[in-house]
Every structure is written in structure tokens, then in C-alpha cells.
Scaffold this motif. Structure first.
Motif, PDB file in Angstrom:
ATOM      1  N   PRO A  80       9.284 118.474  42.963  1.00 27.86           N
ATOM      2  CA  PRO A  80       9.480 117.911  41.620  1.00 27.86           C
ATOM      3  C   PRO A  80       9.033 116.457  41.521  1.00 27.86           C
ATOM      4  CG  PRO A  80      11.591 118.348  42.661  1.00 27.86           C
ATOM      5  CD  PRO A  80      10.543 118.935  43.533  1.00 27.86           C
ATOM      6  N   PHE A  81       9.078 115.707  42.624  1.00 33.62           N
ATOM      7  CA  PHE A  81       8.594 114.331  42.618  1.00 33.62           C
ATOM      8  C   PHE A  81       7.093 114.301  42.307  1.00 33.62           C
ATOM      9  CE2 PHE A  81       6.818 110.586  44.706  1.00 33.62           C
ATOM     10  CZ  PHE A  81       7.589 109.585  44.131  1.00 33.62           C
ATOM     11  N   ILE A  82       6.345 115.148  42.992  1.00 35.14           N
ATOM     12  CA  ILE A  82       4.893 115.239  42.752  1.00 35.14           C
ATOM     13  C   ILE A  82       4.618 115.743  41.338  1.00 35.14           C
ATOM     14  CG2 ILE A  82       2.783 116.473  43.414  1.00 35.14           C
ATOM     15  CD1 ILE A  82       3.855 116.357  46.326  1.00 35.14           C
ATOM     16  N   GLU A  83       5.393 116.736  40.894  1.00 36.56           N
ATOM     17  CA  GLU A  83       5.215 117.245  39.531  1.00 36.56           C
ATOM     18  C   GLU A  83       5.441 116.138  38.508  1.00 36.56           C
ATOM     19  OE1 GLU A  83       6.306 121.974  39.734  1.00 36.56           O
ATOM     20  OE2 GLU A  83       7.953 120.558  39.459  1.00 36.56           O
ATOM     21  N   GLY A  84       6.473 115.339  38.712  1.00 36.32           N
ATOM     22  CA  GLY A  84       6.752 114.239  37.789  1.00 36.32           C
ATOM     23  C   GLY A  84       5.598 113.263  37.697  1.00 36.32           C
ATOM     24  N   ILE A  85       4.995 112.943  38.830  1.00 37.46           N
ATOM     25  CA  ILE A  85       3.845 112.043  38.839  1.00 37.46           C
ATOM     26  C   ILE A  85       2.654 112.695  38.135  1.00 37.46           C
ATOM     27  CG2 ILE A  85       2.155 110.898  40.331  1.00 37.46           C
ATOM     28  CD1 ILE A  85       4.515 110.396  42.280  1.00 37.46           C
ATOM     29  N   LEU A  86       2.436 113.981  38.389  1.00 34.69           N
ATOM     30  CA  LEU A  86       1.348 114.694  37.709  1.00 34.69           C
ATOM     31  C   LEU A  86       1.548 114.697  36.197  1.00 34.69           C
ATOM     32  CD1 LEU A  86       0.799 117.781  40.049  1.00 34.69           C
ATOM     33  CD2 LEU A  86      -0.713 115.818  39.752  1.00 34.69           C
ATOM     34  N   TYR A  87       2.796 114.909  35.762  1.00 36.77           N
ATOM     35  CA  TYR A  87       3.091 114.901  34.333  1.00 36.77           C
ATOM     36  C   TYR A  87       2.666 113.566  33.710  1.00 36.77           C
ATOM     37  CZ  TYR A  87       6.396 118.803  35.256  1.00 36.77           C
ATOM     38  OH  TYR A  87       6.992 119.975  35.635  1.00 36.77           O
ATOM     39  N   LEU A  88       2.977 112.462  34.398  1.00 35.27           N
ATOM     40  CA  LEU A  88       2.669 111.140  33.853  1.00 35.27           C
ATOM     41  C   LEU A  88       1.172 110.901  33.694  1.00 35.27           C
ATOM     42  CD1 LEU A  88       5.228 108.839  35.689  1.00 35.27           C
ATOM     43  CD2 LEU A  88       5.263 109.564  33.303  1.00 35.27           C
ATOM     44  N   PHE A  89       0.381 111.452  34.586  1.00 34.82           N
ATOM     45  CA  PHE A  89      -1.053 111.216  34.540  1.00 34.82           C
ATOM     46  C   PHE A  89      -1.811 112.182  33.636  1.00 34.82           C
ATOM     47  CE2 PHE A  89      -0.009 108.734  38.277  1.00 34.82           C
ATOM     48  CZ  PHE A  89      -0.776 107.600  38.058  1.00 34.82           C
ATOM     49  N   MET A  90      -1.128 113.191  33.101  1.00 35.17           N
ATOM     50  CA  MET A  90      -1.758 114.123  32.168  1.00 35.17           C
ATOM     51  C   MET A  90      -1.719 113.536  30.762  1.00 35.17           C
ATOM     52  SD  MET A  90      -0.124 117.795  32.931  1.00 35.17           S
ATOM     53  CE  MET A  90      -0.868 118.874  34.109  1.00 35.17           C
ATOM     54  N   SER A  91      -2.665 113.959  29.954  1.00 34.97           N
ATOM     55  CA  SER A  91      -2.573 113.588  28.541  1.00 34.97           C
ATOM     56  C   SER A  91      -1.415 114.383  27.927  1.00 34.97           C
ATOM     57  CB  SER A  91      -3.878 113.917  27.817  1.00 34.97           C
ATOM     58  OG  SER A  91      -4.038 115.321  27.691  1.00 34.97           O
ATOM     59  N   ASP A  92      -0.889 113.875  26.837  1.00 33.46           N
ATOM     60  CA  ASP A  92       0.227 114.567  26.178  1.00 33.46           C
ATOM     61  C   ASP A  92      -0.178 115.967  25.731  1.00 33.46           C
ATOM     62  OD1 ASP A  92       1.438 112.147  26.557  1.00 33.46           O
ATOM     63  OD2 ASP A  92       2.081 111.886  24.489  1.00 33.46           O
ATOM     64  N   LYS A  93      -1.382 116.101  25.218  1.00 37.04           N
ATOM     65  CA  LYS A  93      -1.873 117.402  24.754  1.00 37.04           C
ATOM     66  C   LYS A  93      -2.003 118.374  25.921  1.00 37.04           C
ATOM     67  CE  LYS A  93      -4.138 119.999  21.616  1.00 37.04           C
ATOM     68  NZ  LYS A  93      -3.462 121.277  21.711  1.00 37.04           N
ATOM     69  N   GLN A  94      -2.565 117.893  27.029  1.00 39.24           N
ATOM     70  CA  GLN A  94      -2.730 118.743  28.210  1.00 39.24           C
ATOM     71  C   GLN A  94      -1.369 119.164  28.767  1.00 39.24           C
ATOM     72  OE1 GLN A  94      -4.683 116.865  31.519  1.00 39.24           O
ATOM     73  NE2 GLN A  94      -4.993 118.797  32.601  1.00 39.24           N
ATOM     74  N   PHE A  95      -0.405 118.252  28.786  1.00 38.66           N
ATOM     75  CA  PHE A  95       0.942 118.575  29.260  1.00 38.66           C
ATOM     76  C   PHE A  95       1.560 119.678  28.411  1.00 38.66           C
ATOM     77  CE2 PHE A  95       5.517 118.162  28.906  1.00 38.66           C
ATOM     78  CZ  PHE A  95       5.904 118.250  30.228  1.00 38.66           C
TER      79      PHE A  95
END
Length: 96
Positions: free
Chosen positions: A69-84
Motif C-alpha cells: 500500500p505504501f508503493i500504491e500510495g506513491i503511484l496514486y500521487l504521480f498519476m493524473s486525476d483522470k487516470q486515477f
């Protein structure tokens, strides 16, 4: 007025020139980074089965699986809002 395959919200965003914003991206990212050991990011996004699996993995591995979940959280931050939203809210992708 023709909408050319866009939803009402997308048409409103295009007409008002307001950038697309995800309501769930930042909270999900913070939950994953800060309290990922509780799998709250999974439960917040509606992934109950994945949340339970994450909790069990954290117990079985004595917390080592908290890196997921730590890695997922970082990935979420670097995605665009639309892509997320397309991937995790509408697409229902449960893992990374």
C-alpha cells in the motif's frame, strides 16, 4: 447540443475550462502511505476483498507486506486525476 460521447460532467469541465479533479485520489494516497498496514486505502476505494487480503498478508508477513500500500500510495500521487479515476474508481483495478 451534441456531446460527442462525453459525459455531462466532462462537458461541463470542458465548457468551464476547469481541470479534472479526483475526489478520492489524495485521500487514498495518504491512507496508503500513512496507514497502509490497516489497508484503509483499499477499503476507502471500495475494495473489501483486496483490503482483507492485504490485512492477512500484513499479519502473515509480520508487516513486510505493508510496502504494497505504501508503493500504491506513491503511484496514486504521480498519476493524473483522470487516470486515477479511470483505473481505480471506474476500472476497479484492485492491485498496483
Amino acid at each position: 447540443m451534441e456531446n460527442y460521447g462525453y459525459t455531462k460532467t466532462e462537458n461541463q469541465n470542458q465548457q468551464s475550462n476547469v481541470p479534472y479533479r479526483s475526489e478520492k485520489k489524495i485521500p487514498a494516497a495518504l491512507l496508503g502511505i500513512l496507514v497502509g498496514w490497516l489497508a484503509l486505502n483499499k477499503f476507502y476505494l471500495g475494495y473489501t476483498k483486496e483490503g482483507i487480503i492485504q490485512l492477512v498478508l500484513n499479519i502473515v508477513t509480520f508487516g513486510v507486506a505493508t510496502i504494497i500500500p505504501f508503493i500504491e500510495g506513491i503511484l496514486y500521487l504521480f498519476m493524473s486525476d483522470k487516470q486515477f479515476d479511470d483505473t481505480y474508481v471506474h476500472g476497479k483495478k484492485g492491485w498496483l
